[in-house]
Design a protein around this motif. Structure first.
Motif, mmCIF file in Angstrom:
data_model
loop_
_atom_site.group_PDB
_atom_site.id
_atom_site.type_symbol
_atom_site.label_atom_id
_atom_site.label_comp_id
_atom_site.label_asym_id
_atom_site.label_seq_id
_atom_site.Cartn_x
_atom_site.Cartn_y
_atom_site.Cartn_z
ATOM 1 N N UNK A 323 27.809 84.217 -7.967
ATOM 2 C CA UNK A 323 28.204 82.839 -8.215
ATOM 3 C C UNK A 323 28.562 82.601 -9.676
ATOM 4 N N UNK A 324 28.586 83.647 -10.460
ATOM 5 C CA UNK A 324 28.936 83.541 -11.874
ATOM 6 C C UNK A 324 29.438 84.901 -12.347
ATOM 7 N N UNK A 325 29.934 84.922 -13.577
ATOM 8 C CA UNK A 325 30.412 86.180 -14.147
ATOM 9 C C UNK A 325 31.751 86.632 -13.606
ATOM 10 N N UNK A 326 32.599 85.686 -13.179
ATOM 11 C CA UNK A 326 33.864 86.069 -12.545
ATOM 12 C C UNK A 326 34.878 86.647 -13.538
ATOM 13 N N UNK A 327 34.574 86.580 -14.821
ATOM 14 C CA UNK A 327 35.443 87.195 -15.821
ATOM 15 C C UNK A 327 34.932 88.569 -16.255
ATOM 16 N N UNK A 328 33.809 89.020 -15.697
ATOM 17 C CA UNK A 328 33.267 90.316 -16.101
ATOM 18 C C UNK A 328 33.946 91.437 -15.302
ATOM 19 N N UNK A 329 34.118 92.608 -15.905
ATOM 20 C CA UNK A 329 34.928 93.662 -15.285
ATOM 21 C C UNK A 329 34.481 94.089 -13.893
ATOM 22 N N UNK A 330 33.185 94.189 -13.645
ATOM 23 C CA UNK A 330 32.738 94.640 -12.322
ATOM 24 C C UNK A 330 33.120 93.634 -11.238
ATOM 25 N N UNK A 331 32.928 92.357 -11.513
ATOM 26 C CA UNK A 331 33.268 91.328 -10.528
ATOM 27 C C UNK A 331 34.783 91.250 -10.361
ATOM 28 N N UNK A 332 35.520 91.384 -11.457
ATOM 29 C CA UNK A 332 36.994 91.404 -11.392
ATOM 30 C C UNK A 332 37.468 92.598 -10.563
ATOM 31 N N UNK A 333 36.866 93.764 -10.795
ATOM 32 C CA UNK A 333 37.246 94.962 -10.031
ATOM 33 C C UNK A 333 36.959 94.795 -8.549
#
Length: 341
Positions: A323-333
């Motif tokens: 529900x957060x961290x959508x700009x972090x590489x793992x979530x983006x990947x």
């Protein structure tokens, strides 16, 4: 009593003497109950929380550190400056950034990072300023692949420790610097600096965070197709884990080994087992960020084997949990891979 227990525990913790740190944590808690002493109670939560982190019990670590922050009163609990190095609030706030990231809360992790840096600046001692930059600062930023920020921390660590001759911490700064060099394209010198500094650090008798540094080193060999050297680093990390019973990075050890063996040409069955093992460990530890990384690796393997539906069924629910961290590489990947599937 407070400073003696704290210092004795720290010595054995850094060495990886797992049985002794358990005994000392129990002693600190027992003494606090016997003496009804709040300072000892907070010290007990500090060593208990770091022990939990060490053994991969991330929810317990967060609970212990948040308990410290609820109880702690600066006017009553902050030790005199000569004993700031034992301040339980400092350790709670310094490690919460990494813990929150592991548990799947990248934005909360960054909030704790800011708070940790502010608190260290308030205490204003060289060892504490260095410690928070290594763990609360660069420790989080390398996990979220913020290379520029990690390089800034690494350079500040090395510069500060050159002034104070603190070799133990300086080696961590050099490993972090080498990692950023490798990420920025200087693979030859960056990997060599990481390898040399990690070897020197182990020769000092240090085990704490050594497994993480070896994972970083091993994974940095991937873009250069140097799987054999990466697997040497993984083997070293596994030896440390067997000796110390440190399980903080166990999921990552399996995932990174799986990636290395995949480019080496190991059979898909063996590679899949490593990714599956990483998933099981991460789930057991409630380590959502490690679970996401393992799921991405396994989903890519399945996709390339012609099983996109299975890959999507694995990854979609996990991605939906965040529900957060959508700009972090793992979530983006994860999002990009789901779109591809």
């Amino acid at each position: 009593m407070f400073s003696t227990l704290s210092g004795q525990w720290a010595f054995h913790f850094v060495r990886g003497d797992h049985e002794i740190i358990r005994e000392l944590a129990a002693e600190a808690q027992r003494r606090a109950q016997e003496m009804h002493d709040e300072a000892l109670e907070l010290a007990g939560y500090r060593v208990s929380g770091l022990n939990a982190l060490y053994f991969g019990e991330f929810e317990q670590a967060r609970s212990d550190f948040e308990t410290i922050l609820r109880i702690y009163d600066t006017s009553r609990h902050r030790p005199p400056p000569v004993h700031y190095v034992h301040d339980p609030k400092f350790y709670a706030i310094a490690y919460l950034p990494v813990i929150c990231w592991i548990l799947g809360f990248p934005d909360r992790a960054r909030s704790w990072q800011r708070a940790a840096l502010e608190y260290a600046a308030e205490l204003n001692q060289a060892v504490l300023n260095t410690h928070v930059r290594i763990y609360g600062g660069a420790g989080l930023d390398e996990l979220i692949l913020n290379v520029a920020s990690t390089r800034s921390y690494a350079d500040a660590i090395v510069d500060l420790l050159d002034q104070h001759n603190l070799r133990y911490f300086r080696l961590s700064g050099l490993i972090l610097r080498g990692w950023t060099m490798a990420q920025e394209g200087d693979g030859k010198d960056g990997l060599a600096l990481m390898r040399r500094s990690a070897t020197e650090r182990l020769a000092m008798g240090v085990s704490w965070y050594q497994i993480r540094y070896l994972c970083m080193l091993a994974e940095s060999y991937l873009p250069h197709c140097r799987a054999d050297e990466g697997l040497v680093a993984i083997a070293e990390a596994r030896d440390i884990r067997a000796r110390t019973e440190e399980h903080m990075w166990s999921a990552e050890l399996n995932r990174v080994e799986g990636e290395l063996r995949r480019i080496q040409g190991t059979t898909p069955v063996e590679v899949e087992k490593l990714f599956q093992d990483a998933l099981v460990i991460a789930r057991d530890q409630n380590a959502k960020s490690f679970e996401l990384r393992a799921a991405i690796s396994l989903a890519r393997l399945w996709r390339d084997q012609g099983h996109p539906t299975e890959a999507k069924d694995l990854l979609a629910p996990l991605y939906g949990w965040f529900k957060e961290g959508f700009d972090t590489p793992d979530v983006v990947d994860a999002k990009a891979l789901l779109d591809n599937l």
